[in-house]
Design a protein around this motif. Structure first.
Motif, PDB file in Angstrom:
ATOM      1  N   ILE A  94       9.712   4.147  -0.922  1.00  0.00           N
ATOM      2  CA  ILE A  94      10.345   4.223  -2.241  1.00  0.00           C
ATOM      3  C   ILE A  94       9.655   3.340  -3.269  1.00  0.00           C
ATOM      4  O   ILE A  94      10.029   3.352  -4.447  1.00  0.00           O
ATOM      5  CB  ILE A  94      11.843   3.872  -2.179  1.00  0.00           C
ATOM      6  N   ILE A  95       8.663   2.567  -2.861  1.00  0.00           N
ATOM      7  CA  ILE A  95       7.925   1.753  -3.826  1.00  0.00           C
ATOM      8  C   ILE A  95       6.855   2.594  -4.521  1.00  0.00           C
ATOM      9  O   ILE A  95       6.755   2.604  -5.742  1.00  0.00           O
ATOM     10  CB  ILE A  95       7.306   0.529  -3.136  1.00  0.00           C
ATOM     11  N   CYS A  96       6.041   3.303  -3.743  1.00  0.00           N
ATOM     12  CA  CYS A  96       4.975   4.116  -4.351  1.00  0.00           C
ATOM     13  C   CYS A  96       5.306   5.601  -4.382  1.00  0.00           C
ATOM     14  O   CYS A  96       4.565   6.381  -4.976  1.00  0.00           O
ATOM     15  CB  CYS A  96       3.660   3.901  -3.604  1.00  0.00           C
ATOM     16  N   MET A  97       6.422   6.004  -3.713  1.00  0.00           N
ATOM     17  CA  MET A  97       6.895   7.380  -3.664  1.00  0.00           C
ATOM     18  C   MET A  97       5.954   8.301  -2.905  1.00  0.00           C
ATOM     19  O   MET A  97       6.042   9.520  -3.006  1.00  0.00           O
ATOM     20  CB  MET A  97       7.147   7.931  -5.078  1.00  0.00           C
ATOM     21  N   GLU A  98       5.033   7.738  -2.112  1.00  0.00           N
ATOM     22  CA  GLU A  98       4.214   8.540  -1.220  1.00  0.00           C
ATOM     23  C   GLU A  98       4.876   8.604   0.157  1.00  0.00           C
ATOM     24  O   GLU A  98       5.749   7.785   0.482  1.00  0.00           O
ATOM     25  CB  GLU A  98       2.810   7.932  -1.079  1.00  0.00           C
ATOM     26  N   LYS A  99       4.463   9.563   0.963  1.00  0.00           N
ATOM     27  CA  LYS A  99       4.937   9.637   2.334  1.00  0.00           C
ATOM     28  C   LYS A  99       4.432   8.416   3.112  1.00  0.00           C
ATOM     29  O   LYS A  99       3.307   7.961   2.919  1.00  0.00           O
ATOM     30  CB  LYS A  99       4.437  10.917   3.006  1.00  0.00           C
ATOM     31  N   GLY A 110       0.240   4.181  -2.151  1.00  0.00           N
ATOM     32  CA  GLY A 110      -0.180   4.525  -3.496  1.00  0.00           C
ATOM     33  C   GLY A 110      -0.790   3.356  -4.243  1.00  0.00           C
ATOM     34  O   GLY A 110      -1.316   3.524  -5.332  1.00  0.00           O
ATOM     35  N   TYR A 111      -0.686   2.143  -3.678  1.00  0.00           N
ATOM     36  CA  TYR A 111      -1.261   0.956  -4.312  1.00  0.00           C
ATOM     37  C   TYR A 111      -2.585   0.555  -3.665  1.00  0.00           C
ATOM     38  O   TYR A 111      -3.071  -0.542  -3.883  1.00  0.00           O
ATOM     39  CB  TYR A 111      -0.277  -0.213  -4.243  1.00  0.00           C
ATOM     40  N   SER A 112      -3.197   1.447  -2.890  1.00  0.00           N
ATOM     41  CA  SER A 112      -4.414   1.099  -2.177  1.00  0.00           C
ATOM     42  C   SER A 112      -5.587   0.846  -3.112  1.00  0.00           C
ATOM     43  O   SER A 112      -6.533   0.148  -2.754  1.00  0.00           O
ATOM     44  CB  SER A 112      -4.778   2.213  -1.182  1.00  0.00           C
ATOM     45  N   ASP A 113      -5.526   1.398  -4.328  1.00  0.00           N
ATOM     46  CA  ASP A 113      -6.626   1.179  -5.258  1.00  0.00           C
ATOM     47  C   ASP A 113      -6.426  -0.062  -6.111  1.00  0.00           C
ATOM     48  O   ASP A 113      -7.326  -0.483  -6.823  1.00  0.00           O
ATOM     49  CB  ASP A 113      -6.816   2.394  -6.170  1.00  0.00           C
ATOM     50  N   ALA A 114      -5.244  -0.665  -6.044  1.00  0.00           N
ATOM     51  CA  ALA A 114      -4.960  -1.843  -6.856  1.00  0.00           C
ATOM     52  C   ALA A 114      -4.854  -3.107  -6.016  1.00  0.00           C
ATOM     53  O   ALA A 114      -5.052  -4.201  -6.533  1.00  0.00           O
ATOM     54  CB  ALA A 114      -3.660  -1.642  -7.648  1.00  0.00           C
ATOM     55  N   LYS A 118      -3.867  -3.043   5.697  1.00  0.00           N
ATOM     56  CA  LYS A 118      -4.554  -1.816   5.345  1.00  0.00           C
ATOM     57  C   LYS A 118      -3.607  -0.841   4.639  1.00  0.00           C
ATOM     58  O   LYS A 118      -2.382  -0.894   4.834  1.00  0.00           O
ATOM     59  CB  LYS A 118      -5.138  -1.162   6.602  1.00  0.00           C
ATOM     60  N   PRO A 119      -4.153   0.084   3.832  1.00  0.00           N
ATOM     61  CA  PRO A 119      -3.303   1.020   3.073  1.00  0.00           C
ATOM     62  C   PRO A 119      -2.396   1.877   3.945  1.00  0.00           C
ATOM     63  O   PRO A 119      -1.314   2.281   3.503  1.00  0.00           O
ATOM     64  CB  PRO A 119      -4.314   1.877   2.313  1.00  0.00           C
ATOM     65  N   GLU A 120      -2.801   2.168   5.172  1.00  0.00           N
ATOM     66  CA  GLU A 120      -1.992   3.046   6.026  1.00  0.00           C
ATOM     67  C   GLU A 120      -0.961   2.294   6.857  1.00  0.00           C
ATOM     68  O   GLU A 120      -0.153   2.914   7.560  1.00  0.00           O
ATOM     69  CB  GLU A 120      -2.920   3.838   6.957  1.00  0.00           C
ATOM     70  N   MET A 121      -0.934   0.962   6.783  1.00  0.00           N
ATOM     71  CA  MET A 121       0.005   0.181   7.598  1.00  0.00           C
ATOM     72  C   MET A 121       1.429   0.292   7.055  1.00  0.00           C
ATOM     73  O   MET A 121       1.664   0.155   5.856  1.00  0.00           O
ATOM     74  CB  MET A 121      -0.426  -1.280   7.664  1.00  0.00           C
ATOM     75  N   VAL A 122       2.384   0.540   7.954  1.00  0.00           N
ATOM     76  CA  VAL A 122       3.799   0.671   7.601  1.00  0.00           C
ATOM     77  C   VAL A 122       4.565  -0.448   8.298  1.00  0.00           C
ATOM     78  O   VAL A 122       4.323  -0.743   9.479  1.00  0.00           O
ATOM     79  CB  VAL A 122       4.358   2.047   8.023  1.00  0.00           C
ATOM     80  N   GLY A 123       5.466  -1.090   7.565  1.00  0.00           N
ATOM     81  CA  GLY A 123       6.260  -2.170   8.132  1.00  0.00           C
ATOM     82  C   GLY A 123       7.746  -1.925   7.953  1.00  0.00           C
ATOM     83  O   GLY A 123       8.175  -1.233   7.032  1.00  0.00           O
ATOM     84  N   CYS A 145       2.382  -1.874  -0.254  1.00  0.00           N
ATOM     85  CA  CYS A 145       3.302  -1.736  -1.394  1.00  0.00           C
ATOM     86  C   CYS A 145       4.192  -2.982  -1.511  1.00  0.00           C
ATOM     87  O   CYS A 145       4.454  -3.467  -2.609  1.00  0.00           O
ATOM     88  CB  CYS A 145       4.171  -0.496  -1.229  1.00  0.00           C
ATOM     89  N   VAL A 146       4.680  -3.480  -0.376  1.00  0.00           N
ATOM     90  CA  VAL A 146       5.494  -4.696  -0.389  1.00  0.00           C
ATOM     91  C   VAL A 146       4.663  -5.877  -0.871  1.00  0.00           C
ATOM     92  O   VAL A 146       5.144  -6.737  -1.623  1.00  0.00           O
ATOM     93  CB  VAL A 146       6.082  -4.966   1.006  1.00  0.00           C
ATOM     94  N   LEU A 147       3.401  -5.921  -0.475  1.00  0.00           N
ATOM     95  CA  LEU A 147       2.508  -6.983  -0.945  1.00  0.00           C
ATOM     96  C   LEU A 147       2.358  -6.926  -2.462  1.00  0.00           C
ATOM     97  O   LEU A 147       2.405  -7.961  -3.146  1.00  0.00           O
ATOM     98  CB  LEU A 147       1.148  -6.839  -0.267  1.00  0.00           C
ATOM     99  N   ALA A 148       2.181  -5.715  -3.010  1.00  0.00           N
ATOM    100  CA  ALA A 148       2.066  -5.566  -4.468  1.00  0.00           C
ATOM    101  C   ALA A 148       3.350  -5.989  -5.168  1.00  0.00           C
ATOM    102  O   ALA A 148       3.329  -6.661  -6.194  1.00  0.00           O
ATOM    103  CB  ALA A 148       1.720  -4.123  -4.817  1.00  0.00           C
ATOM    104  N   MET A 149       4.491  -5.595  -4.598  1.00  0.00           N
ATOM    105  CA  MET A 149       5.786  -5.951  -5.180  1.00  0.00           C
ATOM    106  C   MET A 149       5.979  -7.467  -5.177  1.00  0.00           C
ATOM    107  O   MET A 149       6.392  -8.060  -6.178  1.00  0.00           O
ATOM    108  CB  MET A 149       6.903  -5.267  -4.391  1.00  0.00           C
TER     109      MET A 149
END
Length: 555
Positions: A347-352, A358-362, A369-374, A387-391
């Motif tokens: 729900i942060i980047c709205m991607e699956k 969705g924040y892998s470029d920022a 890594k961009p594909e890691m899920v926590g 995404c949590v790191l960006a937030m």
């Protein structure tokens, strides 16, 4: 507030009447005000709220012209337009929305559209999230979709506007061109947006490389890691500048950057002022070049202030705090999970979750890594770890996390309250509604000082009006419990913050945060006194929302 009074006065003209600007030949256009959320998406205010903001903006311009100083310092309280927006104030010179109870700051922008566009008709296009809530596209997209709808197009590609989506206007479905995930969209008619004077010709087509499109390039949520490869602008030897404001456009060859992603460096999230608008506010004086510092409302670059002094200063001390390592905080509260559900969204980047963040470029991180899920350890909600790191990096960076889904707090949440002193005493006089006990008096002392990295304008002075401040609680069991929890909140810097006063409109001043206090004893006509039978329960709930509960007292 001066701006609110001016907006409501007769000088603003009849509803819908455009405001003419002396000394300029102008046509009329529809004006839309938008605010930028934490994910970089622009959200339009409703038509009636935009009308109120525009009236305040025009009143500020008129005062500036009379004084010969450009825009005067003023703010607009949105609660006068909509009671549900009471916590929000817009500071006109800095184009910043400030939330008084949390201290959150958002960038706002002002866009003009042709009279025959969707904006004048109050037509808004919206997309549906996973909780079946509806969110508006930015007005650029609404206008584009409405033009296609009026032309009887069945499908449109939002790529030229920076979105990685196709929209089926007949089936009312939005499809992600990469993942093929679909969402519902809808067309809704609301209050029309206000009409104002336009000082330049309007561009009515889709995005191109003209100056207006370049400057208005801050479009919305492109939620794939390929977002910057869709549309490329040619290089420019002289990037267009906005008078009196910092620009983020460099003179080198750049790709189309749809919005400003939160940075992983720096301190507290600072308002991402919208320098990308050809309708930026007029400032006194000539144009200024790009600055590497934080732009402030008076044109000073805060990070370029001279902070190296021969001996320690308050300014050096305020800027010396080092933030908690963001990666360590994310790994502390999230457990990496393998095999993310294919149909579940972040729900942060709205991607699956099964797709990269969705924040892998920022956000570039060697260990996440961009594909890691926590998965958060207590509430069990899952997100892309990046995404949590960006937030986290876009917030207070105090070592705590708050679940964006259920608001569960991990760690010890702290605020941005300046240094001060809290004094407590009791006396036998009773408060109305609590005749069976005496009174607890709390006195808060805070002095003016220099803003630290967690504040809106690091390195700049802040004022402290109205101190000492006196507050009152009943001296009974529940009142004493509230007192002990307020002591915890004080130590965690949650009682006050630095922001914009809702009563005076002054910026860079100490204001109440989101824990309400009773500052009067004998009357509750203002809502700040007694009797109030629900106050103690309400403030306990407000404290709990900040992670301050009875468990803190046991520790």
């Amino acid at each position: 507030m001066a701006a609110a009074q001016g907006a409501g006065g007769s000088s603003a003209g009849p509803p819908g009447a455009p405001v003419s600007i002396p000394g300029h030949s102008s046509s009329t256009a529809v004006v839309v005000w938008e605010w930028q959320d934490e994910f970089g998406r622009w959200r339009p205010y409703r038509g009636d709220v935009c009308k109120f903001i525009e009236q305040g903006f025009q009143a500020s311009q008129q005062k500036g012209r009379r004084s010969g100083s450009g825009l005067v310092s003023s703010s607009i309280s949105l609660g006068h337009a909509d009671a549900s927006l009471a916590p929000y104030v817009i500071d006109i010179p800095s184009l910043t929305q400030f939330r008084q109870d949390t201290g959150t700051m958002r960038a706002v922008r002002r866009h003009l559209f042709p009279r025959d566009s969707a904006a004048e008709q109050g037509i808004v296009w919206e997309w549906q999230n996973d909780e079946r809530g509806w969110f508006p596209y930015e007005m650029n997209v609404c206008v584009f979709l409405e033009q296609a709808h009026a032309s009887s197009h069945q499908r449109v590609d939002l790529g030229p506007l920076g979105y990685n989506y196709e929209v089926d206007l007949v089936a009312q479905v939005q499809t992600n061109k990469t993942t093929r995930f679909c969402r519902s969209v809808r067309r809704r008619v609301d209050n029309p947006y206000p009409v104002t004077a336009a000082l330049a010709p309007l561009h009515t087509g889709t995005g191109c490389s003209c100056q207006q499109c370049w400057l208005n390039g801050g479009t919305g949520p492109i939620t794939t890691r390929f977002r910057h490869s869709m549309t490329n602008f040619p290089s420019s030897s002289a990037a267009p500048q906005v008078s009196g404001r910092t620009t983020s456009v460099s003179s080198s060859s750049v790709g189309f950057v749809p919005y400003n992603k939160p940075a992983l460096s720096g301190a507290r999230s600072t308002p991402r002022l919208n320098a990308q608008s050809s309708w930026a506010l007029p400032q006194a004086g000539g144009a200024v070049g790009p600055s590497t510092g934080l732009s402030t409302s008076n044109g000073v670059s805060a990070l370029n202030l001279p902070v190296k002094m021969s001996k320690p200063s308050k300014l050096n001390q305020a800027l010396a705090a080092a933030p908690t390592d963001p990666e360590a905080v994310v790994k502390k509260y999230l457990v990496e999970v393998k095999g993310a559900p294919a149909d579940e969204d972040c729900i942060i980047c709205m991607e699956k979750l099964a797709s990269p963040s969705g924040y892998s470029d920022a956000c570039e991180c060697r260990t996440i890594k961009p594909e890691m899920v926590g998965r958060l350890t207590n509430c069990q909600h899952s997100f892309h770890m990046l995404c949590v790191l960006a937030m986290y990096s876009n917030g207070n960076k105090d070592g705590s996390l708050q679940c964006p889904s259920c608001k569960t707090i991990y760690g010890e949440k702290t605020g941005t309250q300046p240094k001060g002193k809290m004094e407590v005493s009791t006396f036998p006089q009773s408060l109305p509604g609590h005749r069976d006990c005496g009174t607890i008096q709390i006195v808060y002392h805070i002095s003016r000082g220099i803003q630290g990295p967690e504040h809106p304008n690091p390195g700049m002075p802040y004022t402290a009006r109205g101190f000492p401040r006196y507050c009152y609680l009943p001296d009974n069991e529940k009142g004493r419990k509230v007192l002990e929890l307020l002591k915890v909140a004080w130590n965690r810097r949650l009682i006050f913050t630095v922001g914009t006063s809702s009563t005076t409109g002054e910026s860079n001043t100490v204001v109440w945060n989101e824990i309400h206090h009773k500052t009067e004893m004998d009357t509750n006509l203002s809502g700040h006194g007694y009797p109030d039978p629900n106050y103690l329960d309400n403030v306990l709930a407000e404290l709990a929302a900040q992670g301050v509960t009875e468990d803190c007292l046991r520790k």
